[in-house]
Scaffold this active site. Structure first.
Site, PDB file in Angstrom:
ATOM      1  N   TYR A  39      13.776  30.777   8.210  1.00 42.55           N
ATOM      2  CA  TYR A  39      13.124  31.137   9.131  1.00 42.55           C
ATOM      3  C   TYR A  39      13.325  31.625  11.180  1.00 42.55           C
ATOM      4  O   TYR A  39      13.763  30.138  11.233  1.00 42.55           O
ATOM      5  CB  TYR A  39      11.937  30.527   8.946  1.00 42.55           C
ATOM      6  CG  TYR A  39      11.510  30.905   7.015  1.00 42.55           C
ATOM      7  CD1 TYR A  39      11.481  32.281   7.001  1.00 42.55           C
ATOM      8  CD2 TYR A  39      11.779  29.785   6.354  1.00 42.55           C
ATOM      9  CE1 TYR A  39      10.790  31.901   5.350  1.00 42.55           C
ATOM     10  CE2 TYR A  39      11.352  29.593   5.141  1.00 42.55           C
ATOM     11  CZ  TYR A  39      11.092  31.003   4.392  1.00 42.55           C
ATOM     12  OH  TYR A  39      11.164  31.499   3.397  1.00 42.55           O
ATOM     13  N   LYS A  76       0.807  -0.981   0.258  1.00 40.74           N
ATOM     14  CA  LYS A  76      -0.002  -0.245   0.137  1.00 40.74           C
ATOM     15  C   LYS A  76       0.945   1.793   0.092  1.00 40.74           C
ATOM     16  O   LYS A  76       2.205   1.197  -0.247  1.00 40.74           O
ATOM     17  CB  LYS A  76      -0.842  -0.223   1.437  1.00 40.74           C
ATOM     18  CG  LYS A  76      -0.759  -0.098   2.509  1.00 40.74           C
ATOM     19  CD  LYS A  76      -1.200  -0.672   3.509  1.00 40.74           C
ATOM     20  CE  LYS A  76      -0.968  -0.977   5.262  1.00 40.74           C
ATOM     21  NZ  LYS A  76      -0.520   0.451   6.091  1.00 40.74           N
TER      22      LYS A  76
HETATM   23  C1  LIG Z   1      -2.893  -4.851   8.143  1.00 45.89           C
HETATM   24  C2  LIG Z   1      -1.842  -4.237   8.172  1.00 45.89           C
HETATM   25  N1  LIG Z   1      -1.206  -5.505   8.075  1.00 45.89           N
HETATM   26  C3  LIG Z   1       0.088  -5.803   7.727  1.00 45.89           C
HETATM   27  C4  LIG Z   1       0.817  -4.293   7.699  1.00 45.89           C
HETATM   28  C5  LIG Z   1       2.515  -4.330   7.259  1.00 45.89           C
HETATM   29  O1  LIG Z   1       2.867  -3.822   8.237  1.00 45.89           O
HETATM   30  P1  LIG Z   1       4.578  -3.501   7.992  1.00 45.89           P
HETATM   31  O2  LIG Z   1       4.826  -2.696   7.567  1.00 45.89           O
HETATM   32  O3  LIG Z   1       4.780  -3.587   9.610  1.00 45.89           O
HETATM   33  O4  LIG Z   1       5.227  -4.404   8.465  1.00 45.89           O
HETATM   34  C6  LIG Z   1      -0.070  -3.183   7.777  1.00 45.89           C
HETATM   35  C7  LIG Z   1       0.713  -1.622   7.981  1.00 45.89           C
HETATM   36  O5  LIG Z   1       0.704  -0.858   8.483  1.00 45.89           O
HETATM   37  C8  LIG Z   1      -0.946  -2.981   8.130  1.00 45.89           C
HETATM   38  O6  LIG Z   1      -2.443  -1.969   8.324  1.00 45.89           O
END
Ligand SMILES: Cc1ncc(COP(=O)(O)O)c(C=O)c1O
Length: 344
Positions: free
Chosen positions: A232, A8
């Site tokens: 700044y 994602k």
């Molecule tokens: C539902 C879910 N599963 C797995 C993961 C993967 O986690 P990681 O990046 O800590 O391996 C995430 C990451 O945000 C998640 O939201």
């Protein structure tokens, strides 16, 4: 053990198409994304890869499940009914994963109510229960609570889970995953990119190799007298005559404003401090001790040069954030250069 690859947020900022294409050649069994739009991007790269949607679908997004053959997460009886109606309308079974909330307090049916929802799903004719999962809230910091979550998850699983994909472990969860785990899949994001989920993680100590480095360039150098205020808000005053370097990147590129007066960059192997406030497009550093520095030189914000290294973890800690956010915060303005991936 199946490998569910979490890609994602543009593959954690690394670039979805390049990363996904490489992962498709690397033994991934399933992709997981946040929403249907990210899933559609993967589907356009190839049919046949199963794709799990981790977040809740908005009602108007349901049709994407059919168009792109996606697997939604079910947390409530209402979602189960909704996806069943969709399946009925299209005369096909919708593959779903049931999510159980074992202590994250986010998506998923509360573990004590999981049996009822499981029964509902199994009785709905147009749903096909393919997997069951949970998510750990503190696998990087609280092994005891992670253990409690594992126990709750195990207790909520059906007696006969033969044929189901059972998954829980994220990157940090892998550290405490025992060899006799009843789970048959892992769901990993951060660690895929060679970033350990916390400093002393066993997997981190095994020396995973980061695939990402973050660079800027020296746009201009000049010498300023002792006592000059920098940037700044005048939050830094030069303690000596100083050669400053002005980098061609700022917070609009992903250098957090929290690195103001705190961060370092590597220039030709030297650690040079950030002076004053990071600005939108420019960041000022102290180059006085780097005799070789000249305009145009590359500097390393995250990465390694000879013996010097600034890791994503160090960068994040100094900026008071977490590696996940750092990776997702490198903005579109920063060109991505893929090295050693000619076939991509
Ligand atoms: C539902 C879910 N599963 C797995 C993961 C993967 O986690 P990681 O990046 O800590 O391996 C995430 C990451 O945000 C998640 O939201």
């Amino acid at each position: 053990m199946r490998y569910i690859s979490v890609v994602k947020a543009d593959a954690y900022g690394h670039g979805m198409p390049q990363i996904v294409r490489r992962l498709m050649q690397s033994g991934v069994d399933y992709f997981a994304v946040a929403n249907v739009h990210e899933a559609a991007d993967i589907r356009h790269m190839g049919m046949g890869w199963p794709i799990l949607i981790l977040s809740a679908l908005l009602p108007e997004e349901d049709r994407f499940l059919i168009d792109y053959e996606l697997t939604p997460t079910v947390s409530t009886p209402e979602e189960a009914q909704r996806f069943n109606s969709l399946g009925e309308h299209h005369q096909r079974a919708i593959k779903v994963h049931l999510k159980i909330d074992t202590g994250m307090g986010r998506l998923g049916v509360w573990h004590e109510a999981a049996a009822q929802l499981l029964k509902t799903i199994q009785e709905l004719p147009h749903l096909h229960l393919e997997g069951i999962y949970t998510h750990f809230s503190s696998a990087d910091s609280d092994i005891e609570f992670t253990h409690t979550q594992r126990e709750r998850f195990l207790a909520a699983l059906p007696k006969d889970s033969e044929g189901l994909i059972i998954h829980a472990d994220n990157s940090a969860g892998l550290d405490s995953l025992s060899g006799d785990s009843p789970f048959n899949a892992v769901r990993v994001g951060l660690l895929q990119f060679g970033v350990p989920p916390y400093p002393n993680s066993a997997l981190g100590r095994a020396k995973v190799e980061p695939v990402f480095s973050f660079h800027a360039r020296i746009g201009l150098m000049k010498t300023l007298p002792k006592g000059t205020d920098i940037s700044y808000g005048r939050t830094h005053q030069l303690q000596r005559e100083t050669i400053i370097g002005i980098l061609t990147a700022g917070y609009a590129d992903g250098i957090p404003i929290n690195l103001s007066n705190k961060g370092y960059v590597l220039v030709d192997g030297h650690r040079c401090p950030v002076l004053g406030r990071v600005t939108m497009d420019q960041t000022i550093i102290d180059l006085t001790d780097v005799e070789t520095a000249k305009p145009g030189d590359a500097v390393i914000l995250i990465g390694q040069h000879n013996d010097g290294e600034i890791t994503t973890s160090e960068f994040s800690e100094t900026a008071n954030t977490i590696p996940w956010e750092t990776l997702c915060s490198v903005t579109k303005r920063v060109p991505r250069v893929y090295v050693g991936s000619r076939e991509l």
